[in-house]
Design an enzyme around this catalytic site. Structure first.
Site, PDB file in Angstrom:
ATOM      1  N   LEU A  19      37.936  46.039  46.978  1.00 32.34           N
ATOM      2  CA  LEU A  19      38.759  46.898  46.295  1.00 32.34           C
ATOM      3  C   LEU A  19      38.234  47.719  45.399  1.00 32.34           C
ATOM      4  CD1 LEU A  19      41.668  44.661  46.563  1.00 32.34           C
ATOM      5  CD2 LEU A  19      41.841  46.782  47.401  1.00 32.34           C
ATOM      6  N   ASP A  73      29.478  40.464  31.817  1.00 29.93           N
ATOM      7  CA  ASP A  73      30.472  39.978  32.402  1.00 29.93           C
ATOM      8  C   ASP A  73      31.887  40.193  31.304  1.00 29.93           C
ATOM      9  OD1 ASP A  73      32.570  37.788  32.580  1.00 29.93           O
ATOM     10  OD2 ASP A  73      31.085  35.866  32.126  1.00 29.93           O
ATOM     11  N   TYR A 171      44.946  30.947  40.651  1.00 30.47           N
ATOM     12  CA  TYR A 171      45.013  32.578  41.033  1.00 30.47           C
ATOM     13  C   TYR A 171      46.366  33.143  40.923  1.00 30.47           C
ATOM     14  CZ  TYR A 171      44.405  36.522  43.742  1.00 30.47           C
ATOM     15  OH  TYR A 171      44.463  38.059  44.260  1.00 30.47           O
ATOM     16  N   LYS A 175      47.564  35.910  38.129  1.00 32.56           N
ATOM     17  CA  LYS A 175      48.242  36.980  38.224  1.00 32.56           C
ATOM     18  C   LYS A 175      49.302  37.152  37.983  1.00 32.56           C
ATOM     19  CE  LYS A 175      44.578  38.921  40.462  1.00 32.56           C
ATOM     20  NZ  LYS A 175      43.921  39.875  40.145  1.00 32.56           N
ATOM     21  N   THR A 205      39.275  42.005  52.272  1.00 32.33           N
ATOM     22  CA  THR A 205      38.030  41.923  51.356  1.00 32.33           C
ATOM     23  C   THR A 205      37.463  40.456  51.612  1.00 32.33           C
ATOM     24  OG1 THR A 205      39.350  40.982  49.651  1.00 32.33           O
ATOM     25  CG2 THR A 205      39.409  43.453  49.742  1.00 32.33           C
TER      26      THR A 205
END
Length: 295
Positions: A19, A73, A171, A175, A205
């Site tokens: 992406l 980073d 995750y 998010k 992806t």
């Protein structure tokens, strides 16, 4: 180059593949000069390489655009600061910040280790916060110096963060945090000429490989919305969350107060339970958690 982002400078994190790469290429195609950030890790966030970012820079330049690479980073203060400094040093300004960097370490909740929790929350949530803070400090200084700011932040959330996702507690939590972070940024930074929105993409992806099969669209299908949110064509849009997959765009409507009861004072547990039961009969059912299957 001409386009709806002509004259703008955009930074895209995690832009070496997937992406982020598609966003960087699309922004450049619409006239933006682009800082391509990528640490060059694998799918689990291990290792590093400067080549993914450099390859995207070469692609942009081969197509007549302008771009520079940044391999720091962004989940560290030093990396985030150098990211903004790279844009200012290379192009003299910063107009668009697209936060996209991230990786997965999926585990069921009872098997999820602290290291895997910390690593995923760090790269997604902290990796959004620190570039936003550095960019916002620059834009605030510009605004206070009397220079007009028309800047845009585009954050990357996920359906996992909006509805939950089995096997992805780390995750999903990160998010979900990005959505709240976006809403706070939209409210706090408007006075400086900065708007903030989030996109929940779904595309093929390396992060989705083996999870959703081949039913998803291409990364480039999501990029037109990201480009528009970065451009001045969306100057009146802030504090919004969009879902994007293939040719479909959805405005996500988050938590709103639903049915309410007011007892005029403290409930007993039995009274509170009875009120909650009555309210639930008139409330909308939550959306299904990804991967939960049929009830």
């Amino acid at each position: 180059m001409t386009g709806i982002c002509a004259g703008q400078v955009a930074v895209v994190t995690g832009a070496g593949r997937g992406l982020g790469r598609a966003h960087a290429l699309a922004l450049a195609a619409e006239g933006a000069r682009v800082v391509v950030n990528d640490l060059g890790t694998d799918r689990a966030g291990e290792g590093s390489s400067t080549e993914p970012a450099r390859e995207v820079v070469r692609e942009i330049r081969d197509r007549g655009g302008e771009a520079v690479a940044h391999a720091g980073d962004v989940a560290t203060g030093e990396g985030a600061a150098s990211l903004v400094a790279t844009a200012l040093d290379a192009f003299g300004r910063l107009d668009v910040l697209v936060n996209n960097a991230g990786f997965l370490r999926d585990r069921m909740l009872v098997s999820l280790g602290e290291d895997d929790w910390d690593a995923v929350v760090r790269v997604h949530l902290k990796g959004h916060f620190l570039p936003m803070r550095c960019a916002a400090a620059h834009w605030r200084a510009e605004s206070k110096a009397g220079r007009a700011v028309r800047a845009s932040i585009v954050n990357t959330t996920s359906g996992a963060g909006l509805l939950g996702s089995v096997g992805q507690a780390n995750y999903a939590a990160a998010k979900a945090g990005i959505v709240a972070l976006t809403l706070v940024a939209a409210a706090e930074l408007a006075r400086y000429g900065v708007r903030a929105n989030a996109v929940a993409p779904a595309a093929r992806t390396r992060m989705t490989e083996g999870i959703f099969g081949d039913g998803l669209g291409e990364p480039g299908d999501v990029s037109p919305l990201v480009v528009w949110l970065g451009s001045q064509a969306s100057a009146d849009v802030t504090g919004r969350v969009f879902e994007a997959e293939g040719g479909r765009i959805t405005v996500m409507e988050g938590w709103r107060r639903g049915p309410t009861a007011d007892g005029g004072g403290r409930w007993t547990p039995t009274e509170a339970g009875g009120a909650a039961r009555r309210l639930l009969t008139g409330a909308r059912a939550p959306g299904p958690v990804y991967g939960a299957g049929a009830p």
